[in-house]
Design a protein around this motif. Structure first.
Motif, mmCIF file in Angstrom:
data_model
loop_
_atom_site.group_PDB
_atom_site.id
_atom_site.type_symbol
_atom_site.label_atom_id
_atom_site.label_comp_id
_atom_site.label_asym_id
_atom_site.label_seq_id
_atom_site.Cartn_x
_atom_site.Cartn_y
_atom_site.Cartn_z
ATOM 1 N N ALA A 64 0.863 -1.077 -0.087
ATOM 2 C CA ALA A 64 0.055 0.220 0.131
ATOM 3 C C ALA A 64 0.897 1.280 -0.113
ATOM 4 O O ALA A 64 2.079 1.032 0.369
ATOM 5 C CB ALA A 64 -0.748 -0.245 1.234
ATOM 6 N N PRO A 65 0.152 2.341 -0.283
ATOM 7 C CA PRO A 65 1.136 3.587 0.057
ATOM 8 C C PRO A 65 1.833 3.590 1.147
ATOM 9 O O PRO A 65 1.330 3.357 2.116
ATOM 10 C CB PRO A 65 0.311 4.402 -0.347
ATOM 11 N N GLY A 66 3.172 3.865 1.065
ATOM 12 C CA GLY A 66 3.979 3.857 2.324
ATOM 13 C C GLY A 66 4.429 2.687 2.953
ATOM 14 O O GLY A 66 4.978 2.333 4.019
ATOM 15 N N THR A 67 4.339 1.535 2.347
ATOM 16 C CA THR A 67 4.693 0.106 2.646
ATOM 17 C C THR A 67 6.040 0.358 3.000
ATOM 18 O O THR A 67 6.990 0.923 2.234
ATOM 19 C CB THR A 67 4.325 -0.965 1.623
ATOM 20 N N LEU A 68 6.587 -0.473 3.948
ATOM 21 C CA LEU A 68 7.727 -0.639 4.407
ATOM 22 C C LEU A 68 8.395 -2.128 3.876
ATOM 23 O O LEU A 68 7.717 -2.983 3.868
ATOM 24 C CB LEU A 68 8.236 -0.348 5.734
ATOM 25 N N PHE A 69 9.548 -2.030 3.706
ATOM 26 C CA PHE A 69 10.336 -3.387 3.312
ATOM 27 C C PHE A 69 11.483 -3.910 4.364
ATOM 28 O O PHE A 69 12.044 -3.090 4.784
ATOM 29 C CB PHE A 69 10.682 -2.988 1.988
ATOM 30 N N HIS A 70 11.754 -4.878 4.110
ATOM 31 C CA HIS A 70 12.719 -5.855 4.526
ATOM 32 C C HIS A 70 13.351 -6.442 3.323
ATOM 33 O O HIS A 70 12.934 -6.361 2.323
ATOM 34 C CB HIS A 70 12.395 -7.071 5.433
ATOM 35 N N PHE A 71 14.450 -7.326 3.663
ATOM 36 C CA PHE A 71 14.968 -8.004 2.603
ATOM 37 C C PHE A 71 15.346 -9.449 3.186
ATOM 38 O O PHE A 71 15.815 -9.593 4.229
ATOM 39 C CB PHE A 71 16.067 -7.291 1.941
ATOM 40 N N ILE A 72 15.719 -10.518 2.084
ATOM 41 C CA ILE A 72 16.263 -11.573 2.486
ATOM 42 C C ILE A 72 17.087 -11.797 1.026
ATOM 43 O O ILE A 72 16.917 -11.191 0.280
ATOM 44 C CB ILE A 72 15.262 -12.795 2.392
ATOM 45 N N GLY A 73 18.205 -12.600 1.489
ATOM 46 C CA GLY A 73 19.086 -12.939 0.345
ATOM 47 C C GLY A 73 20.051 -14.169 0.654
ATOM 48 O O GLY A 73 20.125 -14.551 1.837
ATOM 49 N N TYR A 74 20.858 -14.347 -0.245
ATOM 50 C CA TYR A 74 22.005 -15.379 -0.172
ATOM 51 C C TYR A 74 23.043 -15.009 -1.213
ATOM 52 O O TYR A 74 22.989 -14.386 -2.180
ATOM 53 C CB TYR A 74 21.414 -16.920 -0.556
ATOM 54 N N VAL A 75 24.344 -15.564 -0.855
ATOM 55 C CA VAL A 75 25.385 -15.306 -1.664
ATOM 56 C C VAL A 75 25.947 -16.898 -1.771
ATOM 57 O O VAL A 75 25.814 -17.835 -1.138
ATOM 58 C CB VAL A 75 26.782 -14.685 -0.878
ATOM 59 N N CYS A 76 26.413 -17.048 -3.274
ATOM 60 C CA CYS A 76 27.107 -18.228 -3.530
ATOM 61 C C CYS A 76 28.052 -18.044 -4.811
ATOM 62 O O CYS A 76 27.840 -17.286 -5.350
ATOM 63 C CB CYS A 76 25.862 -19.121 -4.034
ATOM 64 N N ARG A 77 28.772 -19.248 -5.006
ATOM 65 C CA ARG A 77 29.543 -19.029 -6.123
ATOM 66 C C ARG A 77 28.778 -19.444 -7.259
ATOM 67 O O ARG A 77 27.614 -19.757 -7.466
ATOM 68 C CB ARG A 77 30.548 -20.333 -6.082
ATOM 69 N N HIS A 78 29.244 -18.941 -8.604
ATOM 70 C CA HIS A 78 28.674 -18.930 -10.116
ATOM 71 C C HIS A 78 28.220 -20.518 -9.975
ATOM 72 O O HIS A 78 29.288 -21.332 -9.970
ATOM 73 C CB HIS A 78 29.637 -18.459 -10.990
ATOM 74 N N GLY A 79 27.206 -20.848 -10.539
ATOM 75 C CA GLY A 79 26.664 -22.182 -10.774
ATOM 76 C C GLY A 79 26.445 -23.107 -9.512
ATOM 77 O O GLY A 79 25.894 -24.478 -9.680
ATOM 78 N N ALA A 80 26.416 -22.501 -8.416
ATOM 79 C CA ALA A 80 26.238 -23.313 -7.128
ATOM 80 C C ALA A 80 24.702 -23.426 -7.396
ATOM 81 O O ALA A 80 23.728 -22.745 -7.739
ATOM 82 C CB ALA A 80 26.485 -22.562 -5.826
ATOM 83 N N ASN A 81 24.363 -24.757 -6.366
ATOM 84 C CA ASN A 81 22.710 -25.015 -6.131
ATOM 85 C C ASN A 81 22.453 -24.413 -4.775
ATOM 86 O O ASN A 81 22.927 -25.099 -3.969
ATOM 87 C CB ASN A 81 22.669 -26.330 -6.183
ATOM 88 N N ALA A 82 21.880 -23.149 -4.652
ATOM 89 C CA ALA A 82 21.699 -22.547 -3.300
ATOM 90 C C ALA A 82 20.688 -23.366 -2.374
ATOM 91 O O ALA A 82 20.590 -23.222 -1.217
ATOM 92 C CB ALA A 82 20.850 -21.472 -3.485
#
Length: 83
Positions: free
Chosen positions: A24-42
């Motif tokens: 909605a207007p003014g919505t706040l956000f968080h984030f999730i993520g991951y790091v890996c080598r190229h071609g890795a299966n996360a």
């Protein structure tokens, strides 16, 4: 949607997520993520390192995504040798 950048030969994947309820207007956000080598299966243990931010909020998806990329780069700069 997941977005990716590359940093020192690794991939940093980040997904901004809505902090509270539906967008909605003014919505706040968080984030999730991951790091890996190229071609890795996360999805296989040991091939990626996950991270998230659920305490701090961001005023847009772009802010959350940028913060996620910074967190991923910091993680890689400190611990990349173990991935």
């Amino acid at each position: 949607m997941w977005d990716k950048i590359e940093h020192d030969g690794y991939e940093i994947w980040v997904l901004p997520v809505v902090a509270y309820g539906p967008p909605a207007p003014g919505t706040l956000f968080h984030f999730i993520g991951y790091v890996c080598r190229h071609g890795a299966n996360a999805h296989i243990a040991g091939q990626s390192e996950r991270f998230q931010e659920f305490a701090e909020t961001f005023h847009s998806e772009d802010e959350a995504r940028d913060a996620g990329y910074r967190a991923g780069r910091l993680l890689l700069d400190k611990f990349a040798k173990s991935l």
